[in-house]
Design a protein around this motif. Structure first.
Motif, PDB file in Angstrom:
ATOM      1  N   SER A   1       0.809  -1.232   0.000  1.00  0.00           N
ATOM      2  CA  SER A   1       0.000   0.000   0.000  1.00  0.00           C
ATOM      3  C   SER A   1       0.836   1.274   0.000  1.00  0.00           C
ATOM      4  CB  SER A   1      -0.936  -0.006   1.205  1.00  0.00           C
ATOM      5  OG  SER A   1      -0.147  -0.017   2.376  1.00  0.00           O
ATOM      6  N   LYS A   2       2.115   1.184   0.333  1.00  0.00           N
ATOM      7  CA  LYS A   2       2.966   2.390   0.363  1.00  0.00           C
ATOM      8  C   LYS A   2       3.649   2.658  -0.986  1.00  0.00           C
ATOM      9  CE  LYS A   2       2.513   3.996   4.550  1.00  0.00           C
ATOM     10  NZ  LYS A   2       2.664   3.087   5.623  1.00  0.00           N
ATOM     11  N   GLN A   3       3.237   1.916  -2.016  1.00  0.00           N
ATOM     12  CA  GLN A   3       3.913   2.038  -3.321  1.00  0.00           C
ATOM     13  C   GLN A   3       4.027   3.486  -3.789  1.00  0.00           C
ATOM     14  OE1 GLN A   3       1.720   0.710  -6.917  1.00  0.00           O
ATOM     15  NE2 GLN A   3       3.543  -0.458  -7.438  1.00  0.00           N
ATOM     16  N   MET A   4       2.906   4.192  -3.814  1.00  0.00           N
ATOM     17  CA  MET A   4       2.926   5.546  -4.371  1.00  0.00           C
ATOM     18  C   MET A   4       3.566   6.552  -3.407  1.00  0.00           C
ATOM     19  SD  MET A   4       1.819   5.434  -7.467  1.00  0.00           S
ATOM     20  CE  MET A   4       1.248   3.984  -8.396  1.00  0.00           C
ATOM     21  N   ALA A   5       3.400   6.326  -2.094  1.00  0.00           N
ATOM     22  CA  ALA A   5       4.033   7.226  -1.118  1.00  0.00           C
ATOM     23  C   ALA A   5       5.555   7.158  -1.241  1.00  0.00           C
ATOM     24  CB  ALA A   5       3.598   6.850   0.300  1.00  0.00           C
ATOM     25  N   ILE A   6       6.070   5.952  -1.417  1.00  0.00           N
ATOM     26  CA  ILE A   6       7.523   5.792  -1.578  1.00  0.00           C
ATOM     27  C   ILE A   6       7.981   6.429  -2.894  1.00  0.00           C
ATOM     28  CG2 ILE A   6       9.325   4.051  -2.015  1.00  0.00           C
ATOM     29  CD1 ILE A   6       8.664   4.178   0.921  1.00  0.00           C
ATOM     30  N   ALA A   7       7.195   6.242  -3.948  1.00  0.00           N
ATOM     31  CA  ALA A   7       7.547   6.846  -5.242  1.00  0.00           C
ATOM     32  C   ALA A   7       7.599   8.376  -5.103  1.00  0.00           C
ATOM     33  CB  ALA A   7       6.535   6.430  -6.313  1.00  0.00           C
ATOM     34  N   ALA A   8       6.616   8.924  -4.389  1.00  0.00           N
ATOM     35  CA  ALA A   8       6.570  10.384  -4.219  1.00  0.00           C
ATOM     36  C   ALA A   8       7.763  10.879  -3.411  1.00  0.00           C
ATOM     37  CB  ALA A   8       5.261  10.784  -3.538  1.00  0.00           C
TER      38      ALA A   8
ATOM     39  N   ASN B   1      14.578   7.770  -9.414  1.00  0.00           N
ATOM     40  CA  ASN B   1      13.700   7.159 -10.409  1.00  0.00           C
ATOM     41  C   ASN B   1      12.709   6.289  -9.635  1.00  0.00           C
ATOM     42  OD1 ASN B   1      15.226   8.079 -12.909  1.00  0.00           O
ATOM     43  ND2 ASN B   1      16.842   7.126 -11.690  1.00  0.00           N
ATOM     44  N   VAL B   2      11.701   5.749 -10.323  1.00  0.00           N
ATOM     45  CA  VAL B   2      10.653   5.031  -9.583  1.00  0.00           C
ATOM     46  C   VAL B   2      10.292   3.705 -10.259  1.00  0.00           C
ATOM     47  CG1 VAL B   2       9.645   7.163  -8.677  1.00  0.00           C
ATOM     48  CG2 VAL B   2       8.747   6.193 -10.799  1.00  0.00           C
ATOM     49  N   ARG B   3       9.860   2.750  -9.429  1.00  0.00           N
ATOM     50  CA  ARG B   3       9.318   1.507  -9.982  1.00  0.00           C
ATOM     51  C   ARG B   3       7.910   1.297  -9.443  1.00  0.00           C
ATOM     52  NH1 ARG B   3      11.901  -4.663  -9.526  1.00  0.00           N
ATOM     53  NH2 ARG B   3      10.048  -5.453  -8.479  1.00  0.00           N
ATOM     54  N   VAL B   4       7.013   0.928 -10.347  1.00  0.00           N
ATOM     55  CA  VAL B   4       5.645   0.546  -9.978  1.00  0.00           C
ATOM     56  C   VAL B   4       5.345  -0.798 -10.656  1.00  0.00           C
ATOM     57  CG1 VAL B   4       4.803   2.912  -9.617  1.00  0.00           C
ATOM     58  CG2 VAL B   4       4.670   1.891 -11.916  1.00  0.00           C
TER      59      VAL B   4
ATOM     60  N   GLN C   1      -1.156   2.089 -12.865  1.00  0.00           N
ATOM     61  CA  GLN C   1      -0.153   2.521 -11.869  1.00  0.00           C
ATOM     62  C   GLN C   1       0.897   3.425 -12.508  1.00  0.00           C
ATOM     63  OE1 GLN C   1       1.438  -0.977  -9.970  1.00  0.00           O
ATOM     64  NE2 GLN C   1      -0.351  -1.235  -8.649  1.00  0.00           N
ATOM     65  N   VAL C   2       1.240   3.148 -13.774  1.00  0.00           N
ATOM     66  CA  VAL C   2       2.195   4.031 -14.469  1.00  0.00           C
ATOM     67  C   VAL C   2       1.582   5.423 -14.608  1.00  0.00           C
ATOM     68  CG1 VAL C   2       3.464   4.437 -16.619  1.00  0.00           C
ATOM     69  CG2 VAL C   2       3.324   2.122 -15.687  1.00  0.00           C
ATOM     70  N   GLU C   3       0.319   5.479 -14.992  1.00  0.00           N
ATOM     71  CA  GLU C   3      -0.367   6.778 -15.125  1.00  0.00           C
ATOM     72  C   GLU C   3      -0.361   7.517 -13.784  1.00  0.00           C
ATOM     73  OE1 GLU C   3      -1.245   8.238 -17.782  1.00  0.00           O
ATOM     74  OE2 GLU C   3      -1.537   6.660 -19.289  1.00  0.00           O
ATOM     75  N   LYS C   4      -0.635   6.773 -12.729  1.00  0.00           N
ATOM     76  CA  LYS C   4      -0.727   7.419 -11.415  1.00  0.00           C
ATOM     77  C   LYS C   4       0.634   7.986 -10.989  1.00  0.00           C
ATOM     78  CE  LYS C   4      -2.620   6.949  -6.812  1.00  0.00           C
ATOM     79  NZ  LYS C   4      -3.564   6.242  -5.960  1.00  0.00           N
ATOM     80  N   VAL C   5       1.686   7.208 -11.199  1.00  0.00           N
ATOM     81  CA  VAL C   5       3.004   7.704 -10.778  1.00  0.00           C
ATOM     82  C   VAL C   5       3.447   8.858 -11.692  1.00  0.00           C
ATOM     83  CG1 VAL C   5       4.699   6.219 -12.009  1.00  0.00           C
ATOM     84  CG2 VAL C   5       5.113   6.914  -9.664  1.00  0.00           C
ATOM     85  N   LYS C   6       2.999   8.804 -12.933  1.00  0.00           N
ATOM     86  CA  LYS C   6       3.313   9.920 -13.847  1.00  0.00           C
ATOM     87  C   LYS C   6       2.660  11.213 -13.350  1.00  0.00           C
ATOM     88  CE  LYS C   6       1.968   9.554 -18.087  1.00  0.00           C
ATOM     89  NZ  LYS C   6       1.610   9.087 -19.450  1.00  0.00           N
TER      90      LYS C   6
END
Ligand code: KMH
Ligand code: ZN
Length: 310
Positions: free
Chosen positions: A237-244, A252-255, A275-280
């Motif tokens: 669940s922390k995927q996007m928080a860590i990316a941010a 750089n980021v991985r999803v 998920q790519v769209e969201k991290v973008k």
């Protein structure tokens, strides 16, 4: 770290952590994995990190043959950088794990930097019904098994793949793994620029607190200076928080569904591309740009898509 002007998005489309019963959207067949990778690339991923699965029951498989149709299908449709796992599944040993990368000679292969506990069993708390018998045993078995990456194992992967000019996504799950990278760099077995994938939130590795992210960055900065390119991956669940957090500090980021099945709280991601769209959108919100596959090739000093073995 040497900061790039553009953020490289890696998408890990299926992995070996999640099992088919957890999400109907997890890519299983070669066609599904290839389609997911191409869609992720079209959405903005510069690199796709690939595993293969048995099309009958979704269990992880690590034969060169299983990867072949996936690689061919992606190559016909996209110029995305292809990264083949040498992690396979945490239950496999290194001679089996290295075969697909050894045979297909990709631009990038993953490289896991230490033996560790790899606890998948907490997922049994939310997943109680399984379509296939292997799934429960696989998760349960992670209580008592090791993800084995000894010094000899790492050296074996390095020597096998380096002859092919394959470079590495160097997966570091704790600061000790950065010191192991420093050891192999000192011996000349790994050469800069190091593409360091710092992994947060896997049970057995470092967790997802901002202090954890900073501690990995500070240690890598001290050991490698501008000789490395940093990427972050948050599991679950922390995927996007860590990316941010990472992207705000120059990573750089991985999803991808390998790392998290979710697109929001309680909501399964229907595609990897989502998920790519969201991290973008996070990257855009930080006024940063996304790297193309060719820009990633330049930053990571890759050999080029015309020099792979497939
Ligand atoms: N699932 C990642 C945390 C590998 O493929 O080499 C670990 C991984 C391992 O990506
Ligand atoms: Zn992987």
């Amino acid at each position: 770290m040497k900061q790039s002007k553009k953020v490289i998005i890696t998408c890990a489309v299926t992995g070996a952590i999640h099992t088919p019963s957890m999400s109907p959207y997890l890519p299983i067949t070669a066609q599904q994995i290839a389609d997911a990778a191409v869609e992720a690339a079209d959405a903005g991923a510069a690199i796709v990190h690939l595993h293969a699965r048995d099309p009958e029951d979704g269990r992880p498989v690590q034969t060169a043959e299983a990867f072949e149709p996936i690689l061919e299908s992606i190559k016909q449709r996209s110029d995305v950088v292809i990264n083949i796992t040498t992690g396979g599944s945490p239950r496999m040993l290194v001679d089996e794990r290295v075969r697909p990368a050894a045979q297909h000679k990709p631009e990038v292969a993953s490289l896991n930097m230490g033996t560790m506990n790899f606890g998948l069993f907490p997922m049994l708390e939310r997943q109680t019904e399984f379509k296939y018998a292997w799934e429960k045993e696989y998760l349960e078995g992670s209580r008592a098994s090791l993800f084995r990456n000894t010094f000899a194992d790492i050296e074996y992967i390095l020597k096998t793949c380096a002859e092919n000019d394959t470079r590495f996504e160097i997966e570091c799950y704790d600061t000790s793994h950065l010191y192991t990278l420093a050891h192999f760099a000192e011996r000349g077995l790994l050469k800069p620029p190091f593409f360091i994938q710092t992994v947060f939130g896997l049970l057995g590795g470092i967790s997802t607190h901002p202090d954890d992210v900073l501690h990995m960055k500070r240690t890598a900065d001290r050991l490698f200076g501008d000789q490395y390119r940093w990427s972050v991956l948050g599991a679950g669940s922390k995927q996007m928080a860590i990316a941010a957090m990472g992207a705000a500090m120059g990573s750089n980021v991985r999803v991808g569904l390998e790392d998290s099945l979710w697109i929001g709280p309680g909501e399964l991601a229907k595609t990897n591309a989502q998920q790519v769209e969201k991290v973008k959108s996070i990257i855009g919100g930080l006024s940063l740009d996304v790297a193309t596959p060719d820009e990633a090739r330049e930053v990571l000093a890759l050999k080029g898509a015309d020099k792979v073995g497939f």
